[in-house]
Design an enzyme around this catalytic site. Structure first.
Site, PDB file in Angstrom:
ATOM      1  N   GLY A 247      21.324 -33.259-127.440  1.00  0.00           N
ATOM      2  CA  GLY A 247      22.099 -34.368-127.407  1.00  0.00           C
ATOM      3  C   GLY A 247      23.558 -33.735-127.464  1.00  0.00           C
ATOM      4  CG  ASP A 248      26.644 -36.121-129.484  1.00  0.00           C
ATOM      5  OD1 ASP A 248      25.387 -36.194-130.060  1.00  0.00           O
ATOM      6  OD2 ASP A 248      27.476 -36.825-129.878  1.00  0.00           O
TER       7      ASP A 248
END
Lengths: 340, 197
Positions: A247-248
């Site tokens: 993800g981030d």
């Protein structure tokens, strides 16, 4: 010995010499006093200018083994034994030989043995210089064929190794950013902490990344992730491990920063650069991030699992404190500070 | 089929027509990979399919492609070492022909699992020979024909050769030695002193 007997002995040699030239082109015959009577055509090529016939065998050749042979009688006595010899003045070409008592002298047949390649180059020999039953040519063939096969094998091995490295690289790299992936990070972190060096473990989470993704689309989101990766790589050292955890979420494992303050300086630079707007698909976007840091010297023999928990807790504290904030975990407290 | 064989076929296409043409061939036969490995065995069917695809990609009959492969094996600089190994067969093209019986044995000495099909040379008269090529791979005789043409040039011999079908899958090459010393040919030293050989 009467002249009659001597003549018969010479005739005996003369009868067999043409046959020997064909069958043993590297032979020579010597008389009772060690004088060479006849030399095979290939042996002659070792010294084409020499007048062989009439020369003393032991002046031209040195018998290295057995070392007690110095006369025709010795040669006759050594009939059938393996001889190691050299031509004087040609120390680089070892010869193998065998003597046979014949008439009143001896026949000596020679071979280059395993030094054939050397001899063939030195004397410019061709296959016609060898008897058809001599396996020297087969040996050269085999030598060359084996070299070729070995080269081919080595090339195949190098190709396999490259393929293996590429596969390993692929398996441990995050395709979007080129950073290490989660799988690789787990292994690398264990190795680093096992080495018992001081490390700073940095967890980075982009702020409101989901909203950016939803609002601007995945391409823009991907570009921001790539930009973040570029910033992380630029602000860390080559020895540090930079990974995208999914993800981030990003992770940096700093190897032996001078101090916690040093690691914090890097963290501040990362957040500062992320705050600068970048141009994505014609739009200026600024993305901020939150960072949690665990500094290994703060704990007594921490495991990587401990450090991960601490960094994670610090990250949550930073997020709670607002966007663009970092937090350092310490035993008993978490210090948060917004980035200037 | 030994990987060396498939790799040689790949080499022929790449060295003669370029990498792009080879990739086209691999797509045509849906190989699933682009490079053959020299030390892996492949099925005979795969080699057959490969040769059919090459024939189409090069727009020439399969027999002509096979003959070109044979000549490539002994004339291309990349395979200089192979040409050298064959020159160990003898001092003249006739010596070389007479040594073809030894070829499978010689090949096995170098690569024990390389199965080189039998070649039987028959003398039909002075300067006239026939060579029977018996192989599970149809068209093998054309490879041998191309190879013999290349070697005849190498020895500088003027030789007339023709090929016809023999019994079963075999092919027979008729050989007439016109002039063994027609031209100079290429040099060959037993020990490797040639440049670039």
């Amino acid at each position: 010995m009467t002249s009659h007997v001597r003549r018969r002995a010479r005739e005996g040699f003369a009868g067999v010499e043409p046959a020997l030239d064909l069958i043993c082109p590297l032979h020579l015959t010597v008389g009772p006093r060690g004088i060479i009577r006849h030399v095979g055509p290939t042996l002659r090529r070792l010294h084409p200018d020499l007048i062989w016939e009439g020369s003393a065998f032991f002046d031209l050749f040195e018998i290295c083994r057995p070392n007690d042979i110095s006369s025709t009688n010795d040669l006759r006595a050594a009939s059938g034994k393996r001889l190691h010899l050299r031509m004087r003045g040609m120390p680089e070409i070892g010869l193998k030989g065998v003597a046979a008592a014949y008439s009143d002298g001896a026949i000596i047949d020679l071979s280059f043995g395993i030094e054939a390649v050397n001899a063939i180059t030195t004397f410019d020999l061709t296959s016609r210089d060898f008897s058809p039953t001599d396996l020297t040519i087969e040996m050269l063939y085999l030598l060359e064929a084996k070299t070729l096969v070995m080269d081919e094998l080595r090339t195949a091995n190098l190709r396999l190794r490259d393929d293996k490295l590429a596969a390993e690289q692929k398996a441990s790299t995050d395709a979007l950013t080129g950073l290490w992936n989660r799988r690789a990070l787990n292994t690398l972190m264990h190795d680093s902490v096992a080495a018992a060096n001081d490390v700073a473990l940095i967890y980075l989470d982009l702020d409101h990344f989901k909203e950016i993704n939803d609002h601007y689309g995945h391409d823009t989101g991907d570009r921001i992730l790539q930009h973040t990766a570029e910033v992380l790589v630029a602000e860390t050292r080559r020895a540090d491990i930079v990974a995208r955890f999914g993800g981030d979420e990003f992770v940096v494992l700093m190897h032996q920063p001078k101090s916690a303050a040093d690691a914090i300086k890097v963290v501040e630079r990362i957040l500062g650069r992320l705050n600068c707007p970048i141009c994505v698909s014609g739009k200026k976007l600024a993305v901020s991030g939150s960072i949690g840091v665990a500094w290994s010297p703060n704990y007594d023999k921490p495991t990587i699992e401990h450090l991960r928990t601490y960094a994670d807790r610090a990250l949550y504290a930073a997020k709670d404190a607002g966007r663009g904030t970092y937090a350092l975990h310490q035993p008993g407290e978490i210090i948060t500070k917004p980035c200037d | 089929m030994h990987g060396l064989v498939n790799r040689a076929i790949q080499g022929f296409v790449e060295d003669t027509y370029g990498r792009e043409r080879w990739l086209e061939v691999t797509r045509r036969v849906a190989l699933g990979f682009t490079d053959f490995d020299t030390m892996i065995d492949y099925s005979t069917e795969q080699t057959e399919t490969l040769l059919d695809a090459i024939s189409i990609a090069l727009d020439k009959p399969k027999e002509a492609a096979l003959e070109d492969i044979g000549t490539y094996l002994v004339t291309h600089p990349n395979l200089g070492p192979l040409r050298r190994l064959l020159r160990f067969g003898g001092e003249t093209f006739l010596d070389f022909l007479l040594s073809l019986d030894d070829l499978p044995g010689r090949a096995r000495m170098a690569v024990p699992d390389l199965d080189v099909p039998d070649l039987q040379l028959k003398a039909l008269g002075p300067r006239r020979y026939s060579l029977v090529c018996d192989s599970p791979l149809k068209g093998y005789g054309y490879v041998v024909l191309g190879l013999l043409r290349g070697m005849a040039d190498d020895y500088g011999a003027l030789v007339l050769m023709d090929i016809r079908s023999g019994q079963g899958k075999s092919e027979v090459i008729d050989i007439v030695l016109v002039d063994l010393e027609f031209s100079e040919g290429r040099s060959f030293d037993l020990a490797r002193t040639e440049k670039g050989a």
